[in-house]
Design a protein around this motif. Sequence first.
Motif, PDB file in Angstrom:
ATOM      1  N   THR A 141      32.900  45.703  38.675  1.00 45.73           N
ATOM      2  CA  THR A 141      32.484  44.447  39.253  1.00 45.73           C
ATOM      3  C   THR A 141      33.047  44.213  40.631  1.00 45.73           C
ATOM      4  O   THR A 141      32.319  43.917  41.559  1.00 45.73           O
ATOM      5  N   GLU A 142      34.361  44.347  40.755  1.00 39.48           N
ATOM      6  CA  GLU A 142      34.968  43.794  41.954  1.00 39.48           C
ATOM      7  C   GLU A 142      34.672  44.597  43.215  1.00 39.48           C
ATOM      8  O   GLU A 142      34.899  45.793  43.285  1.00 39.48           O
ATOM      9  N   TYR A 174      45.000  43.659  42.445  1.00 38.04           N
ATOM     10  CA  TYR A 174      43.652  44.211  42.221  1.00 38.04           C
ATOM     11  C   TYR A 174      43.640  45.140  41.006  1.00 38.04           C
ATOM     12  O   TYR A 174      42.766  45.055  40.142  1.00 38.04           O
ATOM     13  N   LEU A 175      44.642  46.018  40.936  1.00 37.19           N
ATOM     14  CA  LEU A 175      44.707  46.963  39.820  1.00 37.19           C
ATOM     15  C   LEU A 175      44.898  46.233  38.492  1.00 37.19           C
ATOM     16  O   LEU A 175      44.243  46.541  37.502  1.00 37.19           O
ATOM     17  N   TYR A 220      50.885  46.162  49.342  1.00 38.87           N
ATOM     18  CA  TYR A 220      51.393  46.413  47.994  1.00 38.87           C
ATOM     19  C   TYR A 220      50.954  45.307  47.043  1.00 38.87           C
ATOM     20  O   TYR A 220      50.400  45.560  45.983  1.00 38.87           O
ATOM     21  N   ALA A 221      51.174  44.072  47.461  1.00 36.25           N
ATOM     22  CA  ALA A 221      50.860  42.923  46.601  1.00 36.25           C
ATOM     23  C   ALA A 221      49.363  42.842  46.322  1.00 36.25           C
ATOM     24  O   ALA A 221      48.945  42.619  45.177  1.00 36.25           O
ATOM     25  N   THR A 227      38.338  47.160  48.902  1.00 37.11           N
ATOM     26  CA  THR A 227      38.250  48.012  50.096  1.00 37.11           C
ATOM     27  C   THR A 227      39.627  48.515  50.504  1.00 37.11           C
ATOM     28  O   THR A 227      39.791  49.686  50.855  1.00 37.11           O
ATOM     29  N   LEU A 228      40.614  47.624  50.433  1.00 38.15           N
ATOM     30  CA  LEU A 228      41.980  48.029  50.778  1.00 38.15           C
ATOM     31  C   LEU A 228      42.461  49.129  49.836  1.00 38.15           C
ATOM     32  O   LEU A 228      43.051  50.127  50.268  1.00 38.15           O
TER      33      LEU A 228
END
Lengths: 135, 180
Positions: free
Chosen positions: B35-36, B93-94, B87-88, B42-43
């Motif tokens: 989905t995302e 996202y993960l 990092y954050a 992208t990062l």
Amino acid sequence: MKKTMIVLALIAGTSLYGKTVDAYINQLAAEAKQQNSAFQGFSAQRGKDIYFSKHIGKRGKEVSCASCHTDNLRQGGENIFTGKKIKPLSPSVNPKRFTDVKKVKKWLRRNFKDVYKREGTAQEKGDVLLFMRSN
Amino acid sequence: MKTITYTLTLAAALLAGNMLYADDERYERGKPYMTETGKAATLYKTECGACHMAYQPEFLPKRSWKKMMQTLENHFKTDATLEKEEYATIQAYLLRNASDAKPVFGDIGKIGRKIPADQTPLRISETPYFKKEHREIPKRMILQKEVKSIANCAACHTKAEQGNYSEHTIFIPNYGKWDD
């Protein structure tokens, strides 16, 4: 209020300026001079030696920068462990190289650790940057 | 006002219909639940995908990604450290797209669901369903220079980057299509 905004904009402006790659190289030169008073400026020849010299890297295998980036900086390379393609280092064929200071810092930090198993000194970073930018 | 309400209701109904349809289609075709998109995705792709394929976060559970992000200094024997901000963003996202953070369909979903609860794998290639699906692939096909390692999904799964691992998209270098 207006004054604060102007001041803030000025601060933002200067810090942006400080983020260019040339400014970063000047900063490296100042650091190198501080660490070694005999420092006379960066050398592409020393940079070349840094680029090609082989070391037992972080993965326990003998590697140099050229292992992944190849002997010819105008050519693309390949991460020898993962197979991921790498775009050429030379700005003459890849103008986007060395334009983003954040990226430059990140990859110098990581790749020195991968090959040399330690961070590069200011002089080493400046030398190898000069070599890569001029080839 | 009435017209606005009507339009909104209609829009909502259409949207719901579309989503249902999309879900069914994804499930039927065995596609993963991807989905995302957007800045964080992208990062992730530019940062992590600089060295290897940006594996879909849906492959591994939250505990695996947490451990991964805590060990970036020695990430499979490479320095993969990130700046604080990146990092954050990547960690968040993960975690919100991990296998146990939402329903994941298709082949990717199966990998996540079959990881035993007491294990925290860092390599997708060491999870049970992955191993089962790859057990018949001869070593030489994996070690050949066009592939290099079992972690190089896209060398044979031609649509891996889009999250499609279905069998008809497989093409093994110097061998060809793979039929089970």
